[in-house]
Enzyme design. Structure first.
Site, PDB file in Angstrom:
ATOM      1  N   GLY A 248       0.998  -1.284  -0.009  1.00  0.00           N
ATOM      2  CA  GLY A 248      -0.171  -0.101  -0.161  1.00  0.00           C
ATOM      3  C   GLY A 248       0.936   1.219   0.038  1.00  0.00           C
TER       4      GLY A 248
ATOM      5  CB  THR B 120       2.707   0.966   6.100  1.00  0.00           C
ATOM      6  OG1 THR B 120       1.172   0.837   6.417  1.00  0.00           O
ATOM      7  CG2 THR B 120       3.770   0.571   7.238  1.00  0.00           C
TER       8      THR B 120
ATOM      9  CG  ASP C 243       3.752  -6.559   7.782  1.00  0.00           C
ATOM     10  OD1 ASP C 243       3.331  -6.135   6.781  1.00  0.00           O
ATOM     11  OD2 ASP C 243       3.203  -7.018   8.947  1.00  0.00           O
TER      12      ASP C 243
ATOM     13  CG  ASP D 156       1.435  -2.289  10.591  1.00  0.00           C
ATOM     14  OD1 ASP D 156       2.196  -1.666   9.913  1.00  0.00           O
ATOM     15  OD2 ASP D 156       0.507  -3.144   9.998  1.00  0.00           O
TER      16      ASP D 156
ATOM     17  CG  ASP E 153      -2.389   0.239   8.524  1.00  0.00           C
ATOM     18  OD1 ASP E 153      -2.800   1.126   8.350  1.00  0.00           O
ATOM     19  OD2 ASP E 153      -2.447  -0.894   7.892  1.00  0.00           O
TER      20      ASP E 153
ATOM     21  NE  ARG F 135      -3.858  -4.634   5.826  1.00  0.00           N
ATOM     22  CZ  ARG F 135      -3.313  -4.815   4.884  1.00  0.00           C
ATOM     23  NH1 ARG F 135      -3.987  -5.728   4.092  1.00  0.00           N
ATOM     24  NH2 ARG F 135      -2.240  -4.007   4.420  1.00  0.00           N
TER      25      ARG F 135
ATOM     26  NE  ARG G 122      -1.065  -4.836  -0.295  1.00  0.00           N
ATOM     27  CZ  ARG G 122      -2.053  -3.913  -0.145  1.00  0.00           C
ATOM     28  NH1 ARG G 122      -2.955  -4.002  -1.134  1.00  0.00           N
ATOM     29  NH2 ARG G 122      -1.739  -3.104   0.811  1.00  0.00           N
TER      30      ARG G 122
HETATM   31  O1  F6P Z   1      -1.735   0.742   4.153  1.00  0.00           O
HETATM   32  C1  F6P Z   1      -2.375  -0.132   4.943  1.00  0.00           C
HETATM   33  C2  F6P Z   1      -3.811  -0.206   4.699  1.00  0.00           C
HETATM   34  O2  F6P Z   1      -4.105   1.024   4.826  1.00  0.00           O
HETATM   35  C3  F6P Z   1      -4.751  -1.003   5.728  1.00  0.00           C
HETATM   36  O3  F6P Z   1      -4.966  -0.191   6.986  1.00  0.00           O
HETATM   37  C4  F6P Z   1      -5.885  -1.342   4.630  1.00  0.00           C
HETATM   38  O4  F6P Z   1      -6.543  -2.454   5.321  1.00  0.00           O
HETATM   39  C5  F6P Z   1      -4.989  -1.576   3.586  1.00  0.00           C
HETATM   40  O5  F6P Z   1      -4.272  -0.491   3.502  1.00  0.00           O
HETATM   41  C6  F6P Z   1      -6.176  -1.467   2.382  1.00  0.00           C
HETATM   42  O6  F6P Z   1      -5.189  -1.525   1.351  1.00  0.00           O
HETATM   43  P1  F6P Z   1      -5.893  -1.944  -0.393  1.00  0.00           P
HETATM   44  O7  F6P Z   1      -7.004  -1.444  -0.463  1.00  0.00           O
HETATM   45  O8  F6P Z   1      -4.668  -1.334  -1.048  1.00  0.00           O
HETATM   46  O9  F6P Z   1      -5.720  -3.528  -0.145  1.00  0.00           O
END
Ligand code: F6P
Length: 328
Positions: A15, A130, A107, A134, A132, A176, A76
């Protein structure tokens, strides 16, 4: 003896987050400063597998420190999870005379980098990007601060309409698996309740808290819900529960979604990205590999990728207490 590095590659993966461009700029400029070549890889590991490279010099990264997203684009990659995919990536890097790789991501991206290193003994260095926050080994990931400011701005706006109509708003924010955005932005936005995956407070406590707020004279309420929160199946179920079980509430839901990942990086994220890029390049030049650069006690430090991947960030319990006291 570690191999001398004359050329390195940089990619962004997973992301996107605000500050990734500032980190790319920093890696490219630190490379130029140390007289080594630098190539940008498009679309993360996908581009590595396809050999989608672009030579970059100090001038190729002009005007991007203030831009959200990533000029190298992100993906990804499923193929990089296979041995064949990683072999293709390695062959492309050897052909392009690339000696080391900087991965800007989360990660999942670091897991790929570590496996790649273990298979091909290829030097890798991670920069945590990121929203998040995390990742173990840094108090701040790139983009976290910017995302917080974006969320707080949104909460302030929602508060305007919530108080004009005496409404209860459930606002979903990203995270998430973790509640760092929810907890920090919730406190800064004056939320009445904050629901995070790390703590299942239960519906009863939420109901009590909302009732207490109302009795104390509050006319509007904002509940911040991290997307990974486990109380309801989702935020709309929370609204349905209040509609069905609590009298006199006019409830609305607002899901902030991907707007939290965009926008111009904050000053904090730009400085952090600049520091991380320099540290990543200089650590590789010192022969270090399999580390992630991070901010710990205001200093740039290295954490083994393995530790960064396996560790779980902890929620700040003091913040939880502060949030409880503030919603009195
Ligand atoms: O970048 C991390 C994050 O923001 C998470 O909190 C979220 O669940 C996820 O990305 C959603 O990403 P995508 O829509 O790109 O799968």
């Amino acid at each position: 003896m570690p191999k001398t590095i004359k050329k390195l590659a940089v990619l962004t993966s997973g992301g996107d987050s605000p500050g990734m461009n500032a980190a790319i700029r920093s890696v490219v400029r630190a490379s130029a400063y140390h007289n080594i070549e630098c190539v940008g890889v498009y679309r993360g590991y996908e581009g590595l597998i396809e050999g989608d490279f672009k030579e970059m010099n100090a001038r190729s990264v002009r005007g991007i420190i203030n831009k959200g997203g990533t000029i190298l684009k992100s993906a990804r990659s499923k193929e990089f999870r296979t041995k064949e995919g990683r072999q293709k990536a390695f062959d492309n890097m050897v052909e392009a005379n690339i000696d080391a790789l900087v991965v800007i991501g989360g990660d999942g991206s670091f897991t790929g980098a570590l496996i790649f290193n273990q298979e091909f003994d290829f030097p890798v260095m991670g920069i945590p990007g990121t929203i998040d926050n995390d990742i173990v080994g840094t108090t701040h990931t790139l983009g976290f601060d910017t995302a917080l400011n974006t969320v707080v701005d949104a909460i302030d706006k929602i508060r305007d309409t919530a108080s004009s109509h005496n409404r209860l708003f459930f606002v979903e924010v990203m995270g998430r698996d973790v509640g760092h955005i929810a907890l920090n932005a919730g406190i800064a936005g004056g939320a009445e309740e904050i629901l995070i995956p790390e703590e299942n407070l239960g519906l009863e406590r939420l109901v009590d808290s909302l009732n207490r707020s109302r009795k104390s004279g509050k006319t509007s309420s904002i509940v911040i819900v991290a997307e990974g929160d486990k109380i309801g199946k989702n935020i709309f179920q929370l609204k349905d529960y209040v509609d069905e079980n609590m009298e006199g509430y006019d409830v609305r839901v607002s899901v902030l979604g991907h707007m939290q990942r965009g926008g111009s990086p904050s000053c904090f994220d730009r400085v952090l990205a600049s520091r991380m890029g320099v540290k990543a390049v200089e650590s590789l030049l010192e022969g270090k590999t399999n580390y992630m650069v991070g901010l710990l006690n205001s200093k740039m430090e290295l954490t083994p990728l393995e530790k960064a991947i396996k560790g779980k960030t902890k929620i700040n319990l003091e913040l939880l207490r502060v949030s409880d006291i503030m919603s009195t």
